[in-house]
Motif scaffolding. Structure first.
Motif, PDB file in Angstrom:
ATOM      1  N   PHE A 214       6.106  20.262  -5.465  1.00 28.36           N
ATOM      2  CA  PHE A 214       5.840  18.860  -5.768  1.00 28.36           C
ATOM      3  C   PHE A 214       4.362  18.689  -6.117  1.00 28.36           C
ATOM      4  O   PHE A 214       3.473  19.222  -5.441  1.00 28.36           O
ATOM      5  CB  PHE A 214       6.201  17.989  -4.559  1.00 28.36           C
ATOM      6  CG  PHE A 214       6.151  16.529  -4.837  1.00 28.36           C
ATOM      7  CD1 PHE A 214       7.175  15.907  -5.534  1.00 28.36           C
ATOM      8  CD2 PHE A 214       5.082  15.760  -4.409  1.00 28.36           C
ATOM      9  CE1 PHE A 214       7.143  14.549  -5.791  1.00 28.36           C
ATOM     10  CE2 PHE A 214       5.041  14.406  -4.663  1.00 28.36           C
ATOM     11  CZ  PHE A 214       6.073  13.805  -5.356  1.00 28.36           C
TER      12      PHE A 214
ATOM     13  N   CYS B 134       5.175  24.566  -1.865  1.00 29.04           N
ATOM     14  CA  CYS B 134       5.774  23.333  -2.370  1.00 29.04           C
ATOM     15  C   CYS B 134       5.583  23.227  -3.883  1.00 29.04           C
ATOM     16  O   CYS B 134       4.522  23.557  -4.409  1.00 29.04           O
ATOM     17  CB  CYS B 134       5.141  22.139  -1.675  1.00 29.04           C
ATOM     18  SG  CYS B 134       5.954  20.589  -2.033  1.00 29.04           S
TER      19      CYS B 134
ATOM     20  N   CYS C 185       9.465  17.773  -2.100  1.00 30.86           N
ATOM     21  CA  CYS C 185      10.069  18.721  -3.047  1.00 30.86           C
ATOM     22  C   CYS C 185      11.579  18.803  -2.855  1.00 30.86           C
ATOM     23  O   CYS C 185      12.269  19.439  -3.647  1.00 30.86           O
ATOM     24  CB  CYS C 185       9.431  20.096  -2.927  1.00 30.86           C
ATOM     25  SG  CYS C 185       9.691  20.911  -1.345  1.00 30.86           S
TER      26      CYS C 185
END
Length: 164
Positions: free
Chosen positions: A139, A137, A121
């Protein structure tokens, strides 16, 4: 007697005693030479740069300097000065070097030094917050994994029945 013979030999051979040192013509206090137009090395280098540099015809008026001008000239140059100021600001932003990555954990702000963990991320985290569930996170690992599998395993489909 020996001195007279040396003088005669030096006059005949053309060898002359060294001349007195020549001061720089820019009065900077250093010694110049005839090879550098009687300038010291620094003044000569500046002189060469000045000769090679293109001539700048017009200066850009910044907002700070326009406030010191009389009101009449400031009113006339308001629009170009604002545009010039924006252009100068954009050039400064482009010339700024990128900031180095942070040495602190993004969650607890603890100094991590060389032992920091880089996440996908884009953050740096300590050993406690390095996992995705501990630092929230952003991502999407599933999406990346699906794309990677699809890329590695292309779909191959053959015709089922040969038509007569």
């Amino acid at each position: 007697m020996a001195q007279e013979s040396w003088k005669q030999e030096s006059e005949e051979t053309g060898v002359h005693a060294p001349e007195a040192p020549i001061l720089c013509i820019n009065n900077c206090g250093f010694f110049g030479s005839s090879m550098t137009n009687n300038m010291c090395s620094k003044c000569y280098r500046d002189f060469i740069k000045l000769m090679e540099a293109p001539v700048v015809e017009k200066k850009v008026i910044t907002a700070a300097s326009s406030s010191a001008l009389p009101l009449e000239t400031a009113k006339q140059d308001d629009v170009p000065a604002a545009a010039a100021t924006e252009a100068v600001a954009e050039k400064q932003v482009e010339q700024e070097p990128p900031k180095p990555p942070s040495n602190r954990c993004l969650t607890c702000r603890k100094k991590v030094g060389l032992t920091g963990f880089q996440c996908r991320c884009g953050g740096t985290f300590c050993s406690t917050h390095r996992y995705t569930d501990s630092h929230q996170c952003t991502f999407d690992y599933k999406k990346v994994a699906r794309e990677q599998i699809a890329k590695q395993n292309p779909v191959v489909m053959a015709e089922k029945i040969n038509k007569i």
